[in-house]
Design a protein around this motif. Structure first.
Motif, PDB file in Angstrom:
ATOM      1  N   SER A 125      33.299  42.395  35.670  1.00 50.41           N
ATOM      2  CA  SER A 125      34.521  41.641  35.452  1.00 50.41           C
ATOM      3  C   SER A 125      34.165  40.449  34.577  1.00 50.41           C
ATOM      4  O   SER A 125      33.086  39.863  34.744  1.00 50.41           O
ATOM      5  N   ASN A 155      36.978  36.500  42.968  1.00 50.64           N
ATOM      6  CA  ASN A 155      38.221  36.369  43.715  1.00 50.64           C
ATOM      7  C   ASN A 155      39.371  35.886  42.837  1.00 50.64           C
ATOM      8  O   ASN A 155      40.540  36.049  43.201  1.00 50.64           O
ATOM      9  N   GLU A 156      39.037  35.308  41.676  1.00 50.15           N
ATOM     10  CA  GLU A 156      40.078  34.833  40.763  1.00 50.15           C
ATOM     11  C   GLU A 156      40.483  35.894  39.740  1.00 50.15           C
ATOM     12  O   GLU A 156      41.643  35.925  39.308  1.00 50.15           O
ATOM     13  N   GLU A 157      39.555  36.745  39.355  1.00 48.27           N
ATOM     14  CA  GLU A 157      39.837  37.709  38.293  1.00 48.27           C
ATOM     15  C   GLU A 157      40.663  38.875  38.811  1.00 48.27           C
ATOM     16  O   GLU A 157      40.458  39.363  39.915  1.00 48.27           O
ATOM     17  N   HIS A 158      41.581  39.353  37.979  1.00 51.51           N
ATOM     18  CA  HIS A 158      42.494  40.409  38.394  1.00 51.51           C
ATOM     19  C   HIS A 158      42.079  41.799  37.913  1.00 51.51           C
ATOM     20  O   HIS A 158      42.562  42.791  38.450  1.00 51.51           O
ATOM     21  N   VAL A 159      41.196  41.885  36.947  1.00 53.25           N
ATOM     22  CA  VAL A 159      40.791  43.191  36.422  1.00 53.25           C
ATOM     23  C   VAL A 159      39.264  43.306  36.427  1.00 53.25           C
ATOM     24  O   VAL A 159      38.561  42.425  35.947  1.00 53.25           O
ATOM     25  N   ASN A 206      42.251  47.125  39.621  1.00 52.75           N
ATOM     26  CA  ASN A 206      42.413  45.980  40.519  1.00 52.75           C
ATOM     27  C   ASN A 206      41.309  46.062  41.564  1.00 52.75           C
ATOM     28  O   ASN A 206      40.880  47.164  41.940  1.00 52.75           O
ATOM     29  N   LYS A 248      45.024  38.942  47.766  1.00 56.65           N
ATOM     30  CA  LYS A 248      44.554  38.451  46.471  1.00 56.65           C
ATOM     31  C   LYS A 248      45.660  38.478  45.432  1.00 56.65           C
ATOM     32  O   LYS A 248      45.857  37.510  44.694  1.00 56.65           O
ATOM     33  N   TYR A 249      46.373  39.591  45.342  1.00 61.52           N
ATOM     34  CA  TYR A 249      47.334  39.776  44.254  1.00 61.52           C
ATOM     35  C   TYR A 249      48.739  39.279  44.596  1.00 61.52           C
ATOM     36  O   TYR A 249      49.541  39.064  43.701  1.00 61.52           O
ATOM     37  N   GLN A 250      49.008  39.118  45.889  1.00 60.47           N
ATOM     38  CA  GLN A 250      50.317  38.598  46.295  1.00 60.47           C
ATOM     39  C   GLN A 250      50.104  37.470  47.303  1.00 60.47           C
ATOM     40  O   GLN A 250      50.469  37.584  48.468  1.00 60.47           O
TER      41      GLN A 250
END
Length: 210
Positions: A74, A20-24, A42, A126-128
């Motif tokens: 990831s 949940n923390e990693e973006h890629v 993503n 997650k991303y915003q």
């Protein structure tokens, strides 16, 4: 205990927190010639599955339709440990601190509009995380212009190396060397290792995050 066992992430909650923390993340499918194709994406981990959004056409979608067995991973490189931490003359002693998750599973294209909406809103959250957008609704036409890939894990393995394989004096010594080297990632690495930087140097925290 073997080193491999010490490095294993045994907590499923830790696995979920990390994802949940990693973006890629990277999905690996098999192309029509039998070669692996790896694509950075993503992603969001929801309800024990990986969801990714994609253009409605593309090689990876063709691969999944032909062979739904995929890999997904990831990772995060925390800190490169130069060889001179151990021996200035022995380059083979260079090492890396890291966290990684590797999944083997079955991929599919989500067709249910409610599930597709859940995945896309999960990605936005997650991303915003600051919000400032209207949530996607299942009746919106935008759902027809995007594909959502779902990967259900059949195996899920996590590994991490943050000095937990070392005895306490050696772990403190490593942390002090990382602090002295002062790389751009040093402070975050030390936090993950369970150290707090104080005016007097380093202090081990009572409740480390790992």
């Amino acid at each position: 205990m073997q080193l491999v066992g010490i490095l294993q992430i045994k907590s499923y909650q830790k696995v979920k927190d990390f994802l949940n923390e990693e973006h890629v993340g990277r999905i690996c499918s098999i192309d029509e010639n039998g070669y692996p194709q790896i694509i950075p994406m993503n992603f969001v981990f929801l309800n024990d599955a990986v969801y990714m959004h994609s253009h409605v056409r593309g090689e990876k979608l063709d691969n999944i339709k032909r062979n739904n067995k995929v890999g997904f991973e990831s990772d995060r490189e925390l800190e490169f440990l130069p060889s001179y931490f151990e021996d200035p003359k022995n380059a083979s002693l260079a090492d890396t601190l890291y966290i990684s998750i590797v999944i083997k599973g079955k991929a599919s294209l989500v067709v249910d509009r409610e599930e597709k909406t859940l995945a896309l809103n999960g990605l936005m959250k997650k991303y915003q995380p600051e919000g400032m957008y209207d949530p996607i609704q299942s009746n919106m036409r935008v759902l027809d212009g995007v594909a959502v890939i779902k990967v259900i894990p059949e195996t899920l393995h996590g590994k991490y190396k943050i000095g937990q394989h070392l005895n306490l004096p050696d772990r403190v010594d490593l942390a002090q060397k990382i602090l002295k080297r002062n790389s751009p990632t040093a402070k975050e690495t030390l936090r993950i290792m369970g150290f707090e930087i104080t005016d007097d140097g380093l202090k081990m925290v009572e409740d480390p995050i790992w």
